[in-house]
Scaffold this motif. Structure first.
Motif, PDB file in Angstrom:
ATOM      1  N   ARG A 189       0.730  -1.112  -0.138  1.00  0.00           N
ATOM      2  CA  ARG A 189       0.022   0.027   0.011  1.00  0.00           C
ATOM      3  C   ARG A 189       1.017   1.185  -0.023  1.00  0.00           C
ATOM      4  O   ARG A 189       1.786   1.239   0.839  1.00  0.00           O
ATOM      5  CB  ARG A 189      -1.019  -0.105   1.192  1.00  0.00           C
ATOM      6  N   VAL A 216      -0.616  -0.738 -10.457  1.00  0.00           N
ATOM      7  CA  VAL A 216      -0.925  -0.084  -9.260  1.00  0.00           C
ATOM      8  C   VAL A 216      -2.383   0.514  -9.613  1.00  0.00           C
ATOM      9  O   VAL A 216      -2.946   0.708 -10.695  1.00  0.00           O
ATOM     10  CB  VAL A 216       0.147   1.400  -9.675  1.00  0.00           C
ATOM     11  N   SER A 217      -3.105   0.365  -8.607  1.00  0.00           N
ATOM     12  CA  SER A 217      -4.731   0.786  -8.717  1.00  0.00           C
ATOM     13  C   SER A 217      -4.884   2.080  -8.566  1.00  0.00           C
ATOM     14  O   SER A 217      -3.886   3.048  -8.472  1.00  0.00           O
ATOM     15  CB  SER A 217      -5.298   0.164  -7.377  1.00  0.00           C
ATOM     16  N   GLU A 218      -5.897   2.387  -9.229  1.00  0.00           N
ATOM     17  CA  GLU A 218      -6.480   3.914  -9.312  1.00  0.00           C
ATOM     18  C   GLU A 218      -6.500   4.408  -8.022  1.00  0.00           C
ATOM     19  O   GLU A 218      -6.925   4.129  -6.948  1.00  0.00           O
ATOM     20  CB  GLU A 218      -7.965   3.837  -9.782  1.00  0.00           C
ATOM     21  N   ALA A 219      -5.572   5.389  -7.891  1.00  0.00           N
ATOM     22  CA  ALA A 219      -5.428   6.380  -6.597  1.00  0.00           C
ATOM     23  C   ALA A 219      -6.731   7.013  -6.207  1.00  0.00           C
ATOM     24  O   ALA A 219      -7.235   7.601  -7.008  1.00  0.00           O
ATOM     25  CB  ALA A 219      -4.235   7.368  -6.835  1.00  0.00           C
ATOM     26  N   GLN A 220      -6.856   6.976  -5.039  1.00  0.00           N
ATOM     27  CA  GLN A 220      -7.831   7.593  -4.006  1.00  0.00           C
ATOM     28  C   GLN A 220      -7.304   8.917  -3.684  1.00  0.00           C
ATOM     29  O   GLN A 220      -6.380   9.008  -2.830  1.00  0.00           O
ATOM     30  CB  GLN A 220      -8.442   6.835  -3.144  1.00  0.00           C
ATOM     31  N   THR A 221      -7.778   9.860  -4.434  1.00  0.00           N
ATOM     32  CA  THR A 221      -6.980  11.252  -4.175  1.00  0.00           C
ATOM     33  C   THR A 221      -7.900  12.305  -3.398  1.00  0.00           C
ATOM     34  O   THR A 221      -9.014  12.153  -3.700  1.00  0.00           O
ATOM     35  CB  THR A 221      -6.619  12.020  -5.678  1.00  0.00           C
ATOM     36  N   SER A 232      -2.838   4.166  -3.026  1.00  0.00           N
ATOM     37  CA  SER A 232      -2.778   3.039  -4.210  1.00  0.00           C
ATOM     38  C   SER A 232      -2.472   1.683  -3.745  1.00  0.00           C
ATOM     39  O   SER A 232      -1.925   1.672  -2.406  1.00  0.00           O
ATOM     40  CB  SER A 232      -2.046   3.357  -5.433  1.00  0.00           C
ATOM     41  N   GLU A 233      -2.859   0.660  -4.236  1.00  0.00           N
ATOM     42  CA  GLU A 233      -2.295  -0.601  -3.964  1.00  0.00           C
ATOM     43  C   GLU A 233      -1.323  -0.936  -5.088  1.00  0.00           C
ATOM     44  O   GLU A 233      -1.688  -0.739  -6.316  1.00  0.00           O
ATOM     45  CB  GLU A 233      -3.401  -1.611  -3.900  1.00  0.00           C
TER      46      GLU A 233
END
Length: 268
Positions: A189, A216-221, A232-233
């Motif tokens: 993470r 890499v997962s879509e970033a939560q911003t 992101s993960e």
């Protein structure tokens, strides 16, 4: 994951009736702009793509809903190295998924460093790109161009694309960039934090790990005060361990006013 998406997209295309395939046969046209020669002998050129109305193509980090572009320069002659500059992309939201790319047209500036300055450069480039309208399909672009001569006057279309590139961290007033990385059951993470003035409403951060075999997962911003924060993960595509070099991580903040390109981050 990306290859399976491309395969599924291709399957969707081949499942269409012949008339529909013909209608979508050439949704993009492209050419090499020969550009100009710099004082150091390098040539500033570009790939210019024109997309049919309603179609878009993707940035170097296209998001989960996009198909990443690739460049194969093998077969080129008198070409020592290539540097690619991406203009600031748009963020698209469709059917609950985010993708990052361009619509209408795209000029990708290239700095071509020759092995023998002053001699012609033969550019043999095979590009694999993704293009999307109601469907998404992989598409190949092939170029074989010899670039010779030319003056030192910049080509307006290439100069405009260079001017549309993201700000550097220094230009944007970034005072800190940190990455806090923690292990998870499946990988890592990452929480990236960039201290900088706002890039405009609805900031989106993209995290690139600098590793080709890591998804890499879509970033939560979100923004908190002077910091824009993204989580992101990271997961190894083959299930292996991930060795992250923070100096190779690239963070891009996309806002409504401008974008910021940050190279590397310190421990958070």
């Amino acid at each position: 994951m990306k290859s399976s998406f491309a395969a599924a997209a291709l399957a969707c295309l081949t499942a269409l009736p012949a008339a529909a395939q013909d209608r979508f046969a050439i949704p993009v046209t492209a050419q090499v702009l020969p550009g100009w020669v710099r004082d150091d002998g390098a040539r500033v050129a570009a790939v210019h793509m024109s997309l049919e109305p309603g179609w878009k193509t993707y940035w170097r980090a296209p998001g989960d809903a996009g198909i990443p572009p690739s460049f194969d320069w093998s077969g080129s002659r008198n070409l020592h190295s290539v540097a690619i500059t991406w203009p600031t992309p748009q963020v698209f939201d469709q059917n609950g998924m985010r993708s990052i790319g361009y619509e209408d047209e795209l000029v990708i500036p290239l700095v071509l460093a020759p092995t023998a300055p002053g001699e012609p450069i033969r550019v043999r480039l095979d590009m694999e790109i993704g293009i999307c309208s109601d469907i998404c399909i992989p598409h190949s672009l092939n170029f074989d161009e010899t670039l010779a001569g030319g003056g030192s006057k910049p080509t307006p279309a290439i100069a405009a694309a260079l001017a549309q590139s993201p700000y550097s961290a220094q230009e944007a007033g970034v005072t800190a960039a940190t990455c806090r990385i923690e292990p998870t059951k499946d990988g890592l993470r990452i929480e990236a934090r960039v201290t900088a003035p706002s890039a405009g409403a609805r900031e989106v951060m993209v995290i690139e790990p600098g590793l080709g075999d890591v998804w890499v997962s879509e970033a939560q911003t979100h923004r908190t005060g002077g910091d824009v924060i993204a989580v992101s993960e990271m997961i190894h595509v083959e299930g292996g361990a991930i060795a992250v070099d923070r100096s190779a991580i690239r963070l891009t903040v996309l806002g409504s006013s401008h974008a910021i390109d940050i190279r590397g981050c310190s421990a958070g």
